[in-house]
Scaffold this motif. Structure first.
Motif, PDB file in Angstrom:
ATOM      1  N   ARG A 239      74.933  63.643 -13.029  1.00  0.00           N
ATOM      2  CA  ARG A 239      75.071  63.458 -14.484  1.00  0.00           C
ATOM      3  C   ARG A 239      76.323  64.131 -15.029  1.00  0.00           C
TER       4      ARG A 239
ATOM      5  N   GLY B 214      74.525  64.056 -25.578  1.00  0.00           N
ATOM      6  CA  GLY B 214      73.724  63.049 -26.278  1.00  0.00           C
ATOM      7  C   GLY B 214      73.163  61.961 -25.377  1.00  0.00           C
ATOM      8  N   GLU B 215      73.670  61.869 -24.178  1.00  0.00           N
ATOM      9  CA  GLU B 215      73.195  60.859 -23.221  1.00  0.00           C
ATOM     10  C   GLU B 215      72.177  61.434 -22.237  1.00  0.00           C
ATOM     11  N   LEU B 216      71.734  62.655 -22.511  1.00  0.00           N
ATOM     12  CA  LEU B 216      70.819  63.332 -21.588  1.00  0.00           C
ATOM     13  C   LEU B 216      69.488  63.635 -22.258  1.00  0.00           C
ATOM     14  N   SER B 217      68.444  63.744 -21.465  1.00  0.00           N
ATOM     15  CA  SER B 217      67.153  64.217 -21.980  1.00  0.00           C
ATOM     16  C   SER B 217      67.268  65.703 -22.318  1.00  0.00           C
TER      17      SER B 217
ATOM     18  N   GLN C 225      67.487  67.822 -19.251  1.00  0.00           N
ATOM     19  CA  GLN C 225      68.814  67.763 -18.625  1.00  0.00           C
ATOM     20  C   GLN C 225      69.827  68.592 -19.418  1.00  0.00           C
TER      21      GLN C 225
ATOM     22  N   ARG D  48      55.775  69.472 -20.219  1.00  0.00           N
ATOM     23  CA  ARG D  48      56.086  69.069 -18.840  1.00  0.00           C
ATOM     24  C   ARG D  48      57.523  69.468 -18.485  1.00  0.00           C
TER      25      ARG D  48
HETATM   26  P1  ADP Z   1      63.555  63.448 -17.801  1.00  0.00           P
HETATM   27  O1  ADP Z   1      64.160  63.035 -16.487  1.00  0.00           O
HETATM   28  O2  ADP Z   1      63.985  64.843 -18.212  1.00  0.00           O
HETATM   29  O3  ADP Z   1      62.089  63.227 -17.893  1.00  0.00           O
HETATM   30  P2  ADP Z   1      63.770  61.226 -19.690  1.00  0.00           P
HETATM   31  O4  ADP Z   1      62.585  60.598 -19.064  1.00  0.00           O
HETATM   32  O5  ADP Z   1      63.763  61.604 -21.115  1.00  0.00           O
HETATM   33  O6  ADP Z   1      64.275  62.500 -18.864  1.00  0.00           O
HETATM   34  O7  ADP Z   1      65.045  60.266 -19.464  1.00  0.00           O
HETATM   35  C1  ADP Z   1      65.204  59.480 -18.303  1.00  0.00           C
HETATM   36  C2  ADP Z   1      66.666  59.131 -18.152  1.00  0.00           C
HETATM   37  O8  ADP Z   1      67.179  58.478 -19.310  1.00  0.00           O
HETATM   38  C3  ADP Z   1      67.498  60.379 -17.955  1.00  0.00           C
HETATM   39  O9  ADP Z   1      68.015  60.376 -16.664  1.00  0.00           O
HETATM   40  C4  ADP Z   1      68.591  60.366 -18.991  1.00  0.00           C
HETATM   41  O10 ADP Z   1      69.882  60.424 -18.382  1.00  0.00           O
HETATM   42  C5  ADP Z   1      68.429  59.033 -19.676  1.00  0.00           C
HETATM   43  N1  ADP Z   1      68.443  59.283 -21.133  1.00  0.00           N
HETATM   44  C6  ADP Z   1      67.540  60.019 -21.838  1.00  0.00           C
HETATM   45  N2  ADP Z   1      67.830  60.029 -23.145  1.00  0.00           N
HETATM   46  C7  ADP Z   1      68.964  59.283 -23.281  1.00  0.00           C
HETATM   47  C8  ADP Z   1      69.806  58.912 -24.389  1.00  0.00           C
HETATM   48  N3  ADP Z   1      69.525  59.329 -25.643  1.00  0.00           N
HETATM   49  N4  ADP Z   1      70.875  58.158 -24.155  1.00  0.00           N
HETATM   50  C9  ADP Z   1      71.170  57.768 -22.899  1.00  0.00           C
HETATM   51  N5  ADP Z   1      70.441  58.072 -21.821  1.00  0.00           N
HETATM   52  C10 ADP Z   1      69.359  58.825 -21.992  1.00  0.00           C
END
Ligand code: ADP
Ligand code: ADP
Length: 223
Positions: free
Chosen positions: A136, A142-145, A148, A177
């Motif tokens: 990543r 903003g593109e991460l949870s 993350q 979680r």
């Molecule tokens: P986690 O793996 O922490 O449970 P999520 O299930 O929220 O995360 O997200 C799954 C995937 O979607 C992650 O790998 C993340 O990169 C992507 N993601 C989450 N939120 C966004 C967002 N707002 N914009 C783009 N990608 C996202």
């Protein structure tokens, strides 16, 4: 030698005619490799204690010895060096810069510290590897949870390879979680020899620590 040694630590905040003893004679040690949770009600002195341990504030009475150095005896430059070498900070709200990608966020404090480019590259790669975010590294926050984003912040804290991580409510902005995932990461870092001191309101998180320090009204309660 203990990594952290506090002896009769006192911190008083004066506002007008009122004085609050935010820390009222705390004596304790934390050893290298321990995972310690600081718990207690709101206003009990947890943040004040973290600020002291993090060398962001100074005591009014008592002493604080960090990694063998008496913090009060150091000038600003030496104190900044000790802090940079010894401590990585993690916050509830991640504090990432939105326009920088993951790698750049992790790298920024190393640039401020004057680390050479090749050394920075390796430190960033190592930090991201430790938190499992290598794939990543080009994403912006903003593109991460949330999980993350907190991993990114932990990689940033780890990049200078400090022996001590200070975390103020690191799971407070995460669902339970994801909070447990972050806790597992801290446990893994502890197993690798790092010292972790964290503030938490979550009894389930605190229960996983090696030791809980409970403060009330600026004093340490016996367990
Ligand atoms: P986690 O793996 O922490 O449970 P999520 O299930 O929220 O995360 O997200 C799954 C995937 O979607 C992650 O790998 C993340 O990169 C992507 N993601 C989450 N939120 C966004 C967002 N707002 N914009 C783009 N990608 C996202
Ligand atoms: P906690 O983190 O456990 O909520 P704090 O360390 O923030 O507690 O606060 C401990 C006590 O010190 C509280 O009574 C708080 O109101 C007071 N306090 C904290 N910071 C300041 C400040 N900058 N000025 C005045 N009083 C403060």
């Amino acid at each position: 030698m203990s990594l952290i040694q506090l002896e009769n630590a006192c911190k008083i905040y004066s506002t007008g005619t009122q004085a609050v003893e935010a820390l009222d004679g705390i004596t304790m040690t934390i050893e290298q490799g321990e995972f310690v949770a600081i718990v207690g009600p709101s206003g009990s002195g947890k943040s004040t204690l973290m600020n002291i341990i993090g060398c962001l504030d100074v005591l009014d009475r008592g002493s604080y010895v960090l990694d063998g150095s008496d913090v009060a005896s150091l000038g600003a430059n030496k104190l900044a060096k000790l802090r940079n070498r010894t401590i990585g900070f993690v916050f509830q709200q991640f504090n990432l810069l939105p326009k920088l990608n993951v790698s750049q966020n992790v790298e920024l404090p190393l640039i401020y510290r004057g680390m050479a480019k090749e050394e920075r590259r390796q430190a960033v790669a190592h930090g991201l590897e430790q938190v499992g975010l290598t794939d990543r590294r080009k994403h912006r926050p903003g593109e991460l949870s949330g999980g993350q984003q907190q991993r990114t912040a932990i990689a940033r804290a780890l990049a200078g390879n400090p022996p001590l991580l200070l975390a103020d409510e690191p799971t407070g902005a995460l669902d339970s979680r994801t909070g447990k995932d972050i806790l597992r990461l801290f446990l893994q870092l502890r197993d690798e020899g790092r010292t972790i001191v964290l503030i938490t309101h979550d009894p389930a998180i605190a229960a996983q620590a090696d030791r809980q320090l409970r403060i009330e009204d600026g004093r340490l309660l016996p367990l």
